[in-house]
Every structure is written in structure tokens, then in C-alpha cells.
Motif scaffolding. Structure first.
Motif, PDB file in Angstrom:
ATOM      1  N   GLY A  10       0.792  -1.226   0.000  1.00 10.32           N
ATOM      2  CA  GLY A  10       0.000   0.000   0.000  1.00 10.32           C
ATOM      3  C   GLY A  10       0.825   1.277   0.000  1.00 10.32           C
ATOM      4  O   GLY A  10       0.287   2.360   0.173  1.00 10.32           O
ATOM      5  N   GLN A  11       2.118   1.162  -0.212  1.00 11.00           N
ATOM      6  CA  GLN A  11       3.009   2.323  -0.222  1.00 11.00           C
ATOM      7  C   GLN A  11       3.299   2.758  -1.655  1.00 11.00           C
ATOM      8  O   GLN A  11       3.337   1.933  -2.571  1.00 11.00           O
ATOM      9  CB  GLN A  11       4.346   1.969   0.460  1.00 11.00           C
ATOM     10  N   ASP A  12       3.530   4.067  -1.835  1.00 10.14           N
ATOM     11  CA  ASP A  12       3.944   4.566  -3.144  1.00 10.14           C
ATOM     12  C   ASP A  12       5.388   4.148  -3.402  1.00 10.14           C
ATOM     13  O   ASP A  12       6.235   4.256  -2.519  1.00 10.14           O
ATOM     14  CB  ASP A  12       3.842   6.088  -3.210  1.00 10.14           C
ATOM     15  N   HIS A  13       5.642   3.668  -4.617  1.00  7.42           N
ATOM     16  CA  HIS A  13       6.981   3.253  -5.017  1.00  7.42           C
ATOM     17  C   HIS A  13       7.367   3.973  -6.293  1.00  7.42           C
ATOM     18  O   HIS A  13       6.536   4.166  -7.181  1.00  7.42           O
ATOM     19  CB  HIS A  13       7.040   1.743  -5.272  1.00  7.42           C
ATOM     20  N   SER A  14       8.633   4.323  -6.396  1.00  4.97           N
ATOM     21  CA  SER A  14       9.179   4.874  -7.630  1.00  4.97           C
ATOM     22  C   SER A  14       9.588   3.729  -8.534  1.00  4.97           C
ATOM     23  O   SER A  14       9.720   2.583  -8.101  1.00  4.97           O
ATOM     24  CB  SER A  14      10.401   5.740  -7.338  1.00  4.97           C
ATOM     25  N   LEU A  15       9.838   4.063  -9.776  1.00  3.64           N
ATOM     26  CA  LEU A  15      10.382   3.081 -10.697  1.00  3.64           C
ATOM     27  C   LEU A  15      11.808   2.756 -10.272  1.00  3.64           C
ATOM     28  O   LEU A  15      12.407   3.455  -9.456  1.00  3.64           O
ATOM     29  CB  LEU A  15      10.378   3.647 -12.119  1.00  3.64           C
ATOM     30  N   HIS A  85       8.210  11.781 -11.908  1.00  2.00           N
ATOM     31  CA  HIS A  85       6.754  11.947 -11.947  1.00  2.00           C
ATOM     32  C   HIS A  85       5.998  10.650 -12.193  1.00  2.00           C
ATOM     33  O   HIS A  85       4.835  10.675 -12.605  1.00  2.00           O
ATOM     34  CB  HIS A  85       6.382  12.975 -13.013  1.00  2.00           C
ATOM     35  N   THR A  86       6.646   9.508 -11.951  1.00  2.00           N
ATOM     36  CA  THR A  86       5.964   8.228 -12.112  1.00  2.00           C
ATOM     37  C   THR A  86       6.096   7.432 -10.822  1.00  2.00           C
ATOM     38  O   THR A  86       7.194   7.287 -10.285  1.00  2.00           O
ATOM     39  CB  THR A  86       6.559   7.420 -13.283  1.00  2.00           C
ATOM     40  N   SER A  87       4.972   6.961 -10.332  1.00  2.00           N
ATOM     41  CA  SER A  87       4.972   6.107  -9.145  1.00  2.00           C
ATOM     42  C   SER A  87       3.823   5.116  -9.262  1.00  2.00           C
ATOM     43  O   SER A  87       2.938   5.266 -10.105  1.00  2.00           O
ATOM     44  CB  SER A  87       4.837   6.941  -7.865  1.00  2.00           C
ATOM     45  N   TYR A  88       3.867   4.123  -8.397  1.00  2.00           N
ATOM     46  CA  TYR A  88       2.797   3.126  -8.385  1.00  2.00           C
ATOM     47  C   TYR A  88       2.604   2.641  -6.963  1.00  2.00           C
ATOM     48  O   TYR A  88       3.488   2.758  -6.108  1.00  2.00           O
ATOM     49  CB  TYR A  88       3.122   1.957  -9.333  1.00  2.00           C
ATOM     50  N   ARG A  89       1.413   2.101  -6.719  1.00  2.00           N
ATOM     51  CA  ARG A  89       1.062   1.555  -5.412  1.00  2.00           C
ATOM     52  C   ARG A  89       0.289   0.272  -5.642  1.00  2.00           C
ATOM     53  O   ARG A  89      -0.670   0.239  -6.409  1.00  2.00           O
ATOM     54  CB  ARG A  89       0.204   2.555  -4.651  1.00  2.00           C
ATOM     55  N   VAL A  90       0.718  -0.781  -4.967  1.00  2.00           N
ATOM     56  CA  VAL A  90       0.026  -2.067  -5.043  1.00  2.00           C
ATOM     57  C   VAL A  90      -0.514  -2.367  -3.659  1.00  2.00           C
ATOM     58  O   VAL A  90       0.190  -2.265  -2.664  1.00  2.00           O
ATOM     59  CB  VAL A  90       0.984  -3.199  -5.486  1.00  2.00           C
ATOM     60  N   ASP A  91      -1.815  -2.698  -3.591  1.00  2.00           N
ATOM     61  CA  ASP A  91      -2.420  -3.109  -2.323  1.00  2.00           C
ATOM     62  C   ASP A  91      -3.310  -4.313  -2.589  1.00  2.00           C
ATOM     63  O   ASP A  91      -3.274  -4.894  -3.668  1.00  2.00           O
ATOM     64  CB  ASP A  91      -3.174  -1.950  -1.662  1.00  2.00           C
ATOM     65  N   GLU A  92      -4.087  -4.683  -1.613  1.00  2.00           N
ATOM     66  CA  GLU A  92      -4.946  -5.862  -1.768  1.00  2.00           C
ATOM     67  C   GLU A  92      -6.049  -5.648  -2.799  1.00  2.00           C
ATOM     68  O   GLU A  92      -6.578  -6.609  -3.355  1.00  2.00           O
ATOM     69  CB  GLU A  92      -5.548  -6.256  -0.414  1.00  2.00           C
ATOM     70  N   VAL A  93      -6.403  -4.403  -3.063  1.00  2.00           N
ATOM     71  CA  VAL A  93      -7.482  -4.098  -3.999  1.00  2.00           C
ATOM     72  C   VAL A  93      -7.001  -4.152  -5.444  1.00  2.00           C
ATOM     73  O   VAL A  93      -7.718  -4.588  -6.333  1.00  2.00           O
ATOM     74  CB  VAL A  93      -8.091  -2.714  -3.684  1.00  2.00           C
ATOM     75  N   GLY A  94      -5.763  -3.690  -5.705  1.00  2.00           N
ATOM     76  CA  GLY A  94      -5.250  -3.659  -7.069  1.00  2.00           C
ATOM     77  C   GLY A  94      -3.991  -2.824  -7.161  1.00  2.00           C
ATOM     78  O   GLY A  94      -3.183  -2.791  -6.231  1.00  2.00           O
ATOM     79  N   ILE A  95      -3.858  -2.103  -8.268  1.00  2.00           N
ATOM     80  CA  ILE A  95      -2.687  -1.272  -8.509  1.00  2.00           C
ATOM     81  C   ILE A  95      -3.125   0.118  -8.944  1.00  2.00           C
ATOM     82  O   ILE A  95      -4.129   0.276  -9.651  1.00  2.00           O
ATOM     83  CB  ILE A  95      -1.752  -1.909  -9.568  1.00  2.00           C
TER      84      ILE A  95
END
Length: 171
Positions: A10-15, A85-95
Motif C-alpha cells: 500500500g506504499q507509493d513506489h518509484s520506478l 513523476h511516475t509512481s505506483y502503489r500495489v495493495d490488496e485491492v489492485g494497482i
């Protein structure tokens, strides 16, 4: 290998930071090909353009040189801006994927909408150990969502997490 659940923090991650030199190499290759093509067009224009004014004949090489320098600067500088300016977050719901230097885009893909996931990497990606996560969803808007610049192993773990668990593939 890590468990797929540690990916869904659930945390924001950089590439992966290796995406910067990888994109610089790809951009440099593109800029070089573009420069050669424009040089050929310039030579053809100068050889075939007997009716060109003298100032136009002098301006064309300057315009070519400016385009080459500009292409090189963009190939060098743009990857840093894209990375920031690109990040992603993966959690139990999705991405959730956030991207965009000028026009910001936030894409949420719930696990329930995922139909198919690919992890791809081309020759330059492989050289840097990177991959692209490609999600295919139902619907027309954002039916194919790509997240390039992930460490290849991490992309595989995200794929395993987002795939429906325990479901059989049936048509």
C-alpha cells in the motif's frame, strides 16, 4: 524469492532508478537515427534545391544542428523528469499508477478487472534488468495499462499478486 503479499504494502513506489540510463540509451538511439534521417533529407534538399536562396541554403544546416542538439538534450533530460513523476502503489485491492510530467494521469486497476498480465522486456531492458508490467482489463478505456521501468523480478511478483488466486483458466 519473496512472497507475493509483501508486494501489496500500500506504499507509493518509484520506478527502478536504472530506468534513467536505460531510457537515455533508447532516446540516444532514437535521436541518432532521427539525426541521420534528417541529414540525408538535408543533403538531398541542398543538392536538388538549385532554386533555394543563399540564406535558405545556409539556414538548413543550422536548423539541422539545432534539431540534433535539441533531440540529444531531450534524450538526456526527459528520463529524469519521467522518473520523478511516475509512481505506483500495489495493495490488496489492485494497482494505482501515477504518471505524467505535464498532464498527470492516475490509473487504478482493481484486481477484479484484470483479465491477463504480461511482463515483457526488450534487449535494452534486459541489459539493465528491467521489465514492463502490462495489464489487460475488461472495457475500452485503459484496456491495456503498461508500467515500464520495474525491476524484472519485482514485475513478476506484482503479476503474481494481481492474478486471481485459485481461479482456473476457463473459456
Amino acid at each position: 524469492m519473496s512472497e507475493p503479499d509483501d508486494i501489496a504494502d500500500g506504499q507509493d513506489h518509484s520506478l527502478d532508478p536504472r530506468v534513467i540510463p536505460m531510457q537515455r540509451v533508447a532516446g540516444g538511439i532514437f535521436a541518432a537515427i532521427q539525426s541521420v534521417a534528417l541529414l540525408v533529407a538535408l543533403i538531398v534538399a541542398l543538392l536538388a534545391g538549385d532554386d533555394l536562396d543563399g540564406w535558405v541554403r545556409g539556414l538548413l544546416p543550422v536548423a539541422w544542428l539545432l534539431l540534433v542538439v535539441l533531440s540529444g538534450l531531450v534524450a538526456y533530460r526527459w528520463p529524469v523528469l519521467h522518473y520523478r513523476h511516475t509512481s505506483y502503489r500495489v495493495d490488496e485491492v489492485g494497482i494505482e499508477i501515477r504518471t505524467g510530467v505535464y498532464w498527470r494521469v492516475v490509473i487504478n486497476v482493481p484486481r477484479s478487472r484484470v483479465q491477463h498480465i504480461d511482463v515483457s522486456n526488450g534487449p535494452i531492458d534486459r541489459r539493465y534488468g528491467l521489465g514492463t508490467l502490462v495489464l489487460y482489463t475488461a472495457g475500452t478505456d485503459h484496456a491495456k495499462v503498461e508500467l515500464a521501468g520495474l525491476e524484472h523480478g519485482r514485475a513478476l511478483r506484482i503479476r503474481e499478486h494481481l492474478l486471481p488466486s485459485g481461479a482456473d483458466d476457463a473459456v
